[in-house]
Design a protein around this motif. Structure first.
Motif, PDB file in Angstrom:
ATOM      1  N   LEU A   1       0.829  -1.209   0.000  1.00 53.43           N
ATOM      2  CA  LEU A   1       0.000   0.000   0.000  1.00 53.43           C
ATOM      3  C   LEU A   1       0.865   1.261   0.000  1.00 53.43           C
ATOM      4  O   LEU A   1       0.504   2.264  -0.619  1.00 53.43           O
ATOM      5  CB  LEU A   1      -0.942  -0.002   1.202  1.00 53.43           C
TER       6      LEU A   1
ATOM      7  N   TYR B   1       2.047   1.780  -3.501  1.00 52.67           N
ATOM      8  CA  TYR B   1       0.917   2.292  -4.288  1.00 52.67           C
ATOM      9  C   TYR B   1       0.719   3.788  -4.025  1.00 52.67           C
ATOM     10  O   TYR B   1       0.548   4.572  -4.964  1.00 52.67           O
ATOM     11  CB  TYR B   1      -0.354   1.517  -3.952  1.00 52.67           C
ATOM     12  N   CYS B   2       0.756   4.193  -2.766  1.00 50.53           N
ATOM     13  CA  CYS B   2       0.567   5.606  -2.417  1.00 50.53           C
ATOM     14  C   CYS B   2       1.685   6.474  -2.992  1.00 50.53           C
ATOM     15  O   CYS B   2       1.424   7.575  -3.481  1.00 50.53           O
ATOM     16  CB  CYS B   2       0.497   5.774  -0.901  1.00 50.53           C
TER      17      CYS B   2
ATOM     18  N   SER C   1       3.387   5.834  -5.692  1.00 55.09           N
ATOM     19  CA  SER C   1       3.186   5.921  -7.140  1.00 55.09           C
ATOM     20  C   SER C   1       2.053   6.877  -7.497  1.00 55.09           C
ATOM     21  O   SER C   1       2.118   7.571  -8.515  1.00 55.09           O
ATOM     22  CB  SER C   1       2.925   4.538  -7.733  1.00 55.09           C
TER      23      SER C   1
ATOM     24  N   PHE D   1      -8.065   4.160  -7.067  1.00 55.83           N
ATOM     25  CA  PHE D   1      -8.106   2.754  -6.663  1.00 55.83           C
ATOM     26  C   PHE D   1      -9.251   2.067  -7.374  1.00 55.83           C
ATOM     27  O   PHE D   1     -10.332   2.630  -7.452  1.00 55.83           O
ATOM     28  CB  PHE D   1      -8.278   2.665  -5.149  1.00 55.83           C
TER      29      PHE D   1
ATOM     30  N   PHE E   1      -6.254   0.882  -9.371  1.00 58.04           N
ATOM     31  CA  PHE E   1      -5.335   0.999 -10.496  1.00 58.04           C
ATOM     32  C   PHE E   1      -5.990   1.484 -11.785  1.00 58.04           C
ATOM     33  O   PHE E   1      -5.734   0.972 -12.859  1.00 58.04           O
ATOM     34  CB  PHE E   1      -4.606  -0.327 -10.743  1.00 58.04           C
TER      35      PHE E   1
END
Length: 84
Positions: free
Chosen positions: A14, A17-18, A20, A33, A35
């Motif tokens: 996570l 992801y954050c 990116s 979210f 993606f």
């Protein structure tokens, strides 16, 4: 022990992801979210409302956790000092 490792892996994924999402913002790309990548900064209104409610819910959860834990620490303290 395995639960802690799984939890750390989930938190690490996570976090990546954050990072990116924030990096993509600087290149004028929006990642929502789960993606979904779009050019520009358009975010549908229902997603903005979901984000707002989740932030408020998270704050309420951690505030309640803080106050209940703080109360337990005070009641367990024998000499009146607070130990975090």
């Amino acid at each position: 022990m395995t639960r802690r490792i799984i939890a750390k892996v989930i938190v690490a994924i996570l976090t990546i992801y954050c990072i990116s999402v924030i990096a993509a913002y600087f290149y004028n790309t929006s990642i929502t979210f789960p993606f979904f990548v779009s050019d520009g900064s358009y975010v549908p209104e229902h997603r903005l409302k979901a984000i707002r409610l989740s932030v408020f819910g998270t704050f309420i959860f951690f505030a309640a956790h803080f106050f209940l834990r703080f109360k337990k620490i005070l009641s367990n303290s024998s000499n009146g000092s607070i130990d975090f």
